[in-house]
Enzyme design. Structure first.
Site, PDB file in Angstrom:
ATOM      1  N   ASP A  16       1.002  -1.323  -0.048  1.00  0.00           N
ATOM      2  CA  ASP A  16      -0.243   0.044  -0.088  1.00  0.00           C
ATOM      3  C   ASP A  16       0.969   1.233  -0.093  1.00  0.00           C
ATOM      4  O   ASP A  16       1.843   1.356   0.843  1.00  0.00           O
ATOM      5  CB  ASP A  16      -0.752   0.090   1.254  1.00  0.00           C
ATOM      6  CG  ASP A  16      -2.170  -0.576   1.042  1.00  0.00           C
ATOM      7  OD1 ASP A  16      -2.602  -0.810  -0.115  1.00  0.00           O
ATOM      8  OD2 ASP A  16      -3.047  -0.887   1.989  1.00  0.00           O
TER       9      ASP A  16
ATOM     10  N   LYS B 174      -0.228  -0.252  -4.354  1.00  0.00           N
ATOM     11  CA  LYS B 174      -1.986  -0.123  -4.253  1.00  0.00           C
ATOM     12  C   LYS B 174      -2.133   1.359  -3.845  1.00  0.00           C
ATOM     13  O   LYS B 174      -1.409   1.867  -2.910  1.00  0.00           O
ATOM     14  CB  LYS B 174      -2.418  -1.131  -3.353  1.00  0.00           C
ATOM     15  CG  LYS B 174      -3.963  -1.000  -3.191  1.00  0.00           C
ATOM     16  CD  LYS B 174      -4.506  -2.310  -2.991  1.00  0.00           C
ATOM     17  CE  LYS B 174      -4.739  -2.366  -1.437  1.00  0.00           C
ATOM     18  NZ  LYS B 174      -5.202  -1.217  -0.824  1.00  0.00           N
TER      19      LYS B 174
ATOM     20  N   GLU C 130      -5.684   4.392  -3.196  1.00  0.00           N
ATOM     21  CA  GLU C 130      -7.072   4.309  -2.920  1.00  0.00           C
ATOM     22  C   GLU C 130      -7.477   5.492  -3.784  1.00  0.00           C
ATOM     23  O   GLU C 130      -7.136   6.551  -3.620  1.00  0.00           O
ATOM     24  CB  GLU C 130      -7.267   4.446  -1.595  1.00  0.00           C
ATOM     25  CG  GLU C 130      -7.031   3.224  -0.698  1.00  0.00           C
ATOM     26  CD  GLU C 130      -7.342   3.383   0.855  1.00  0.00           C
ATOM     27  OE1 GLU C 130      -7.840   4.349   1.011  1.00  0.00           O
ATOM     28  OE2 GLU C 130      -6.666   2.679   1.444  1.00  0.00           O
TER      29      GLU C 130
ATOM     30  N   GLU D 106     -13.685  -2.652  -2.005  1.00  0.00           N
ATOM     31  CA  GLU D 106     -13.914  -2.741  -0.674  1.00  0.00           C
ATOM     32  C   GLU D 106     -15.438  -2.318  -0.346  1.00  0.00           C
ATOM     33  O   GLU D 106     -15.769  -1.174  -0.729  1.00  0.00           O
ATOM     34  CB  GLU D 106     -13.111  -2.090   0.209  1.00  0.00           C
ATOM     35  CG  GLU D 106     -13.333  -2.218   1.694  1.00  0.00           C
ATOM     36  CD  GLU D 106     -11.942  -1.966   2.482  1.00  0.00           C
ATOM     37  OE1 GLU D 106     -10.860  -1.839   2.031  1.00  0.00           O
ATOM     38  OE2 GLU D 106     -12.264  -1.759   3.713  1.00  0.00           O
TER      39      GLU D 106
HETATM   40  N1  LIG Z   1      -8.466  -5.355  11.153  1.00  0.00           N
HETATM   41  C1  LIG Z   1      -8.887  -4.607  10.122  1.00  0.00           C
HETATM   42  N2  LIG Z   1      -9.672  -5.143   9.077  1.00  0.00           N
HETATM   43  C2  LIG Z   1      -9.981  -4.730   8.032  1.00  0.00           C
HETATM   44  O1  LIG Z   1     -10.794  -5.410   7.070  1.00  0.00           O
HETATM   45  C3  LIG Z   1      -9.499  -3.372   7.975  1.00  0.00           C
HETATM   46  C4  LIG Z   1      -8.656  -2.666   8.927  1.00  0.00           C
HETATM   47  N3  LIG Z   1      -8.474  -3.457   9.766  1.00  0.00           N
HETATM   48  N4  LIG Z   1      -8.350  -1.326   8.934  1.00  0.00           N
HETATM   49  C5  LIG Z   1      -8.370  -0.570   7.656  1.00  0.00           C
HETATM   50  C6  LIG Z   1      -9.482  -1.019   7.222  1.00  0.00           C
HETATM   51  C7  LIG Z   1     -10.901  -0.368   7.934  1.00  0.00           C
HETATM   52  N5  LIG Z   1     -11.828  -1.499   7.485  1.00  0.00           N
HETATM   53  C8  LIG Z   1     -13.130  -1.396   7.828  1.00  0.00           C
HETATM   54  C9  LIG Z   1     -13.471  -1.366   9.127  1.00  0.00           C
HETATM   55  C10 LIG Z   1     -14.974  -1.537   9.571  1.00  0.00           C
HETATM   56  C11 LIG Z   1     -15.933  -1.922   8.706  1.00  0.00           C
HETATM   57  C12 LIG Z   1     -17.339  -2.034   9.184  1.00  0.00           C
HETATM   58  O2  LIG Z   1     -17.484  -2.354  10.318  1.00  0.00           O
HETATM   59  N6  LIG Z   1     -18.354  -1.873   8.148  1.00  0.00           N
HETATM   60  C13 LIG Z   1     -19.690  -1.785   8.642  1.00  0.00           C
HETATM   61  C14 LIG Z   1     -20.442  -1.462   7.630  1.00  0.00           C
HETATM   62  C15 LIG Z   1     -21.490  -0.866   7.984  1.00  0.00           C
HETATM   63  C16 LIG Z   1     -22.260  -0.039   7.023  1.00  0.00           C
HETATM   64  O3  LIG Z   1     -22.268   0.694   6.315  1.00  0.00           O
HETATM   65  O4  LIG Z   1     -23.602  -0.898   6.780  1.00  0.00           O
HETATM   66  C17 LIG Z   1     -19.855  -3.287   8.503  1.00  0.00           C
HETATM   67  O5  LIG Z   1     -21.116  -3.861   9.275  1.00  0.00           O
HETATM   68  O6  LIG Z   1     -19.120  -4.376   8.265  1.00  0.00           O
HETATM   69  C18 LIG Z   1     -15.621  -1.823   7.354  1.00  0.00           C
HETATM   70  C19 LIG Z   1     -14.050  -1.919   6.895  1.00  0.00           C
HETATM   71  C20 LIG Z   1     -11.106  -2.310   6.567  1.00  0.00           C
HETATM   72  N7  LIG Z   1      -9.953  -2.473   6.779  1.00  0.00           N
HETATM   73  C1  LIG Z   2      -7.730  -4.427   3.520  1.00  0.00           C
HETATM   74  C2  LIG Z   2      -7.067  -4.397   2.546  1.00  0.00           C
HETATM   75  C3  LIG Z   2      -7.402  -4.115   0.970  1.00  0.00           C
HETATM   76  C4  LIG Z   2      -6.082  -3.032   2.677  1.00  0.00           C
HETATM   77  O1  LIG Z   2      -6.008  -2.064   1.778  1.00  0.00           O
HETATM   78  C5  LIG Z   2      -5.042  -3.141   3.783  1.00  0.00           C
HETATM   79  O2  LIG Z   2      -5.268  -4.193   4.264  1.00  0.00           O
HETATM   80  O3  LIG Z   2      -4.665  -2.037   4.102  1.00  0.00           O
HETATM   81 MG   LIG Z   3      -4.900  -0.374   2.838  1.00  0.00          MG
END
Ligand SMILES: Nc1nc(=O)c2c([nH]1)NC[C@@H]1CN(c3ccc(C(=O)N[C@@H](CCC(=O)O)C(=O)O)cc3)CN21
Ligand SMILES: CC(C)C(=O)C(=O)O
Ligand SMILES: [Mg+2]
Length: 283
Positions: free
Chosen positions: A104, A132, A134, A201
């Site tokens: 990244d 990568k 964004e 994502e």
């Molecule tokens: N441990 C970890 N996993 C990840 O996938 C991740 C990270 N860290 N850090 C960077 C980002 C942050 N990410 C995230 C963090 C939280 C959600 C989340 O809780 N999303 C809600 C969506 C709610 C809605 O809009 O309806 C969910 O319910 O999944 C999604 C991506 C993905 N990435």
């Molecule tokens: C969740 C993935 C796609 C990412 O960008 C990361 O781990 O930073």
């Molecule tokens: Mg990333």
């Protein structure tokens, strides 16, 4: 049949995989997509896990800026620096044999094509095969600038965590017709600018399928449904060791397993056979 009558084995057993230990390249990924074989990607931050994942057949290792959250305990990916990503990239490169290594470009490292190139060189020289970044159409010139200078690029659309303050949280993207159409137009522009791969994502399953069908390059989903060309997860989520809030697309593959090797193998198998992601992991 008596033991003495048992026919002697005349040939060694065939290797599990014809391509085992062969370097994964951009053409490899294109071939997997063309053959309808799902591509497996995991985040990875150190040499020991790189060796393990490589051995388990994970095709792409991502040194994600998620390292700021899962390794260093930050609340977002924004504090991560190019030097930190380069440090972890070098470790992963030393540990892996055949996987493709994607790193990244962190927040603030690609505001201009020139700064993107200078920072990408740091990551490529640390051992990455691809970087990568964004964002959508605004990055097309940067993607062209990098790819013209032999830096392969993976684009990243949908929920782009470096924009968390602008997005107002980690929320599903592309839910309206307008935002879905914009994401599709962005994907086409990034592909035309030279991107070799696209991470999608947290978008609706239908949009993940439409973008994948629209593009020639492989798509890698995380919360983008089962129809992407491949899947990615953060390794700490796969192992169930991230203490933070669990996103819908996360599955703990340690459940029912007795080793990390077995959990990573279960992930590879589930992605390959289409059982992950299931409906419960999708939007
Ligand atoms: N441990 C970890 N996993 C990840 O996938 C991740 C990270 N860290 N850090 C960077 C980002 C942050 N990410 C995230 C963090 C939280 C959600 C989340 O809780 N999303 C809600 C969506 C709610 C809605 O809009 O309806 C969910 O319910 O999944 C999604 C991506 C993905 N990435
Ligand atoms: C969740 C993935 C796609 C990412 O960008 C990361 O781990 O930073
Ligand atoms: Mg990333």
């Amino acid at each position: 049949m008596a033991a003495s009558q048992k026919p002697a084995a005349t040939t060694a057993p065939a290797p599990a995989k014809a391509v085992a230990n062969k370097a994964v390249t951009i053409p490899t990924l294109a071939n997997l997509r063309a053959a309808g074989e799902k591509i497996t990607m995991l985040t990875c931050y150190d040499a020991s896990f790189a060796s393990l994942m490589d051995r388990c057949g994970v095709e792409i290792l991502l040194i994600g800026d998620s390292l700021g959250m899962v390794c260093n305990g930050h609340q977002s990916t924004l504090p991560v620096t190019v030097a930190e990503v380069a440090y972890h990239t070098a470790a992963v490169a030393r540990g892996s044999k055949s996987a493709m290594i994607v790193a990244d470009l962190p927040f603030g490292a690609y505001a201009t094509p020139e700064s993107a190139f200078n920072n990408a060189v740091q990551l490529i020289q640390a051992g990455a095969h691809m970087v990568k970044l964004e964002g959508g159409a605004w990055l097309a010139d940067t993607v062209r600038f990098l790819t013209e200078r032999s830096v392969p690029v993976c684009a990243h659309l949908g929920l782009t965590p470096q924009s968390v303050h602008q997005l107002g949280g980690y929320k599903v993207q592309g839910k309206t017709i307008e935002s879905a159409d914009l994401l599709k137009a962005d994907a086409l522009k990034l592909q035309a600018a030279g991107a070799s791969l696209l991470v999608l994502e947290a978008i609706p399953t239908q949009l993940g399928k439409e973008v994948t069908d629209l593009l020639a390059i492989p798509t890698i989903g995380i919360g983008a449904g089962p129809d992407c060309s491949g899947q990615v997860l953060v390794m700490h989520d796969l192992l169930g060791v991230f203490p933070g809030r669990k996103a819908r697309f996360v599955k703990n593959f340690m459940e029912g397993q007795t080793s990390i090797d077995a959990a990573v193998t279960a992930y590879v198998t589930a992605v390959k056979d289409g059982s992950f992601p299931a409906l419960e992991h999708c939007f």
